[in-house]
Design a protein around this motif. Sequence first.
Motif, PDB file in Angstrom:
ATOM      1  N   LEU A   1      -1.368  -4.658  -6.792  1.00  0.00           N
ATOM      2  CA  LEU A   1      -0.365  -3.811  -7.433  1.00  0.00           C
ATOM      3  C   LEU A   1       0.655  -3.371  -6.389  1.00  0.00           C
ATOM      4  O   LEU A   1       0.284  -2.921  -5.301  1.00  0.00           O
ATOM      5  N   ILE A   2       1.945  -3.505  -6.730  1.00  0.00           N
ATOM      6  CA  ILE A   2       3.045  -3.110  -5.837  1.00  0.00           C
ATOM      7  C   ILE A   2       3.801  -1.966  -6.513  1.00  0.00           C
ATOM      8  O   ILE A   2       4.745  -2.181  -7.283  1.00  0.00           O
ATOM      9  N   PRO A   3       3.414  -0.706  -6.261  1.00  0.00           N
ATOM     10  CA  PRO A   3       4.103   0.407  -6.922  1.00  0.00           C
ATOM     11  C   PRO A   3       5.563   0.513  -6.493  1.00  0.00           C
ATOM     12  O   PRO A   3       5.945   0.079  -5.393  1.00  0.00           O
ATOM     13  N   ALA A   4       6.393   1.090  -7.353  1.00  0.00           N
ATOM     14  CA  ALA A   4       7.782   1.381  -6.993  1.00  0.00           C
ATOM     15  C   ALA A   4       7.807   2.135  -5.664  1.00  0.00           C
ATOM     16  O   ALA A   4       6.970   2.993  -5.409  1.00  0.00           O
TER      17      ALA A   4
ATOM     18  N   ARG B   1       0.748   1.493   0.850  1.00  0.00           N
ATOM     19  CA  ARG B   1       0.220   0.321   1.564  1.00  0.00           C
ATOM     20  C   ARG B   1      -0.895  -0.316   0.722  1.00  0.00           C
ATOM     21  O   ARG B   1      -2.068  -0.185   1.040  1.00  0.00           O
ATOM     22  N   PRO B   2      -0.534  -1.005  -0.344  1.00  0.00           N
ATOM     23  CA  PRO B   2      -1.546  -1.530  -1.269  1.00  0.00           C
ATOM     24  C   PRO B   2      -2.416  -2.616  -0.637  1.00  0.00           C
ATOM     25  O   PRO B   2      -1.984  -3.340   0.267  1.00  0.00           O
ATOM     26  N   GLU B   3      -3.630  -2.721  -1.158  1.00  0.00           N
ATOM     27  CA  GLU B   3      -4.549  -3.775  -0.759  1.00  0.00           C
ATOM     28  C   GLU B   3      -4.915  -4.613  -1.994  1.00  0.00           C
ATOM     29  O   GLU B   3      -5.155  -4.062  -3.070  1.00  0.00           O
TER      30      GLU B   3
ATOM     31  N   VAL C   1      -0.332  -9.051   4.937  1.00  0.00           N
ATOM     32  CA  VAL C   1      -1.645  -9.010   4.300  1.00  0.00           C
ATOM     33  C   VAL C   1      -2.026 -10.426   3.863  1.00  0.00           C
ATOM     34  O   VAL C   1      -1.376 -11.000   2.977  1.00  0.00           O
ATOM     35  N   PRO C   2      -3.056 -11.032   4.461  1.00  0.00           N
ATOM     36  CA  PRO C   2      -3.461 -12.387   4.059  1.00  0.00           C
ATOM     37  C   PRO C   2      -3.898 -12.419   2.592  1.00  0.00           C
ATOM     38  O   PRO C   2      -4.535 -11.483   2.100  1.00  0.00           O
ATOM     39  N   VAL C   3      -3.561 -13.513   1.895  1.00  0.00           N
ATOM     40  CA  VAL C   3      -3.951 -13.663   0.496  1.00  0.00           C
ATOM     41  C   VAL C   3      -4.452 -15.078   0.247  1.00  0.00           C
ATOM     42  O   VAL C   3      -4.117 -16.012   0.976  1.00  0.00           O
ATOM     43  N   SER C   4      -5.241 -15.215  -0.810  1.00  0.00           N
ATOM     44  CA  SER C   4      -5.720 -16.520  -1.242  1.00  0.00           C
ATOM     45  C   SER C   4      -5.829 -16.515  -2.760  1.00  0.00           C
ATOM     46  O   SER C   4      -5.684 -15.474  -3.416  1.00  0.00           O
TER      47      SER C   4
END
Length: 315
Positions: free
Chosen positions: A163-166, A214-216, A154-157
């Motif tokens: 959020l990254i759930p358990a 699959r968080p965004e 997932v590209p980030v800037s």
Amino acid sequence: MGPLLLRPNYISPVWSGPRINEARGMTGDVCHGESFDVSVHEGLVNVVEGGPYGGVPLDELIREHRAEIMGDLEDDGIVQVLVMDAADNLSVQVHPDEAYAQAHEGDHEKTESWYILAANPGAFIYCGTITNDVDVIRAAALDDTVGEKCCRKVPVSEGDFVLIPAGTLHALGKGVFALEVGSLGFKTYRVCDWGRGRELHVKRGFDVLRTDSRPEPGHFGAFDAQAPASVRRGVTHRLFVSDVVDVRGGWEARTNGRYEVISCVAGRARICTTDGMVELPFTRSALVPASVGSYSIEGTCRVLRSYATRPGETS
């Protein structure tokens, strides 16, 4: 009791980049790729830096002044904050939820979130899987290729917040500088290490893996000192929330009967209360005790305002 600045605990993993050292003016040959800035987890407990409680471990201070710091919260821990700079990919990991952590580790759930402080052109995070076929992921784990074969890129800037759930398969990718806000636990199951030879925790990792996660990221943009002041919800979880607050000169808030953690993610902030004041440079965090009631933030800056939620509360 005024706001509490805490002494960071630094470590230097194999993937360490230089940006923590640069942001905090540290010199020398040791590159600190990870800084644990707010934690009461065993082995990572921060010590108060300066002020009347200078030198006191945070867990000890909470035991002695529980109501003053925690307010009406029943948790034993504090929302955790750390900063990471990835010169190389981090290991691909997954964390347990509360039930599994309690049953197998004597720990709490580790759900986390990443605010992207900076990212090299083309940088990305590994966030969730590209397949629901657990057998395919298991096969990749056998030759340490889960990251390339099974993870979403997932590209980030700068200004993204995710959020990254358990249960989510995840890793910071090369070139990402991030501040993490997370829940009380700290147990990590490493399922891919890119052939670096460190221990993997495949069995327990697959016990807790959720292939449907699959968080965004939310996109808040880079801080603009000329834009209007604002308060926006960054991430929401049943265990904690974090707001993105852009300050132009001054901003006031109330603690509402619980502690808060303020993290400076752009510019420089000053946290002021009737009982004291702390300066908060870029990347640093401070704990605001529940008992302060109200506080103000001065400066032209962006901060994250993070706090634990009460049972049944979502905001």
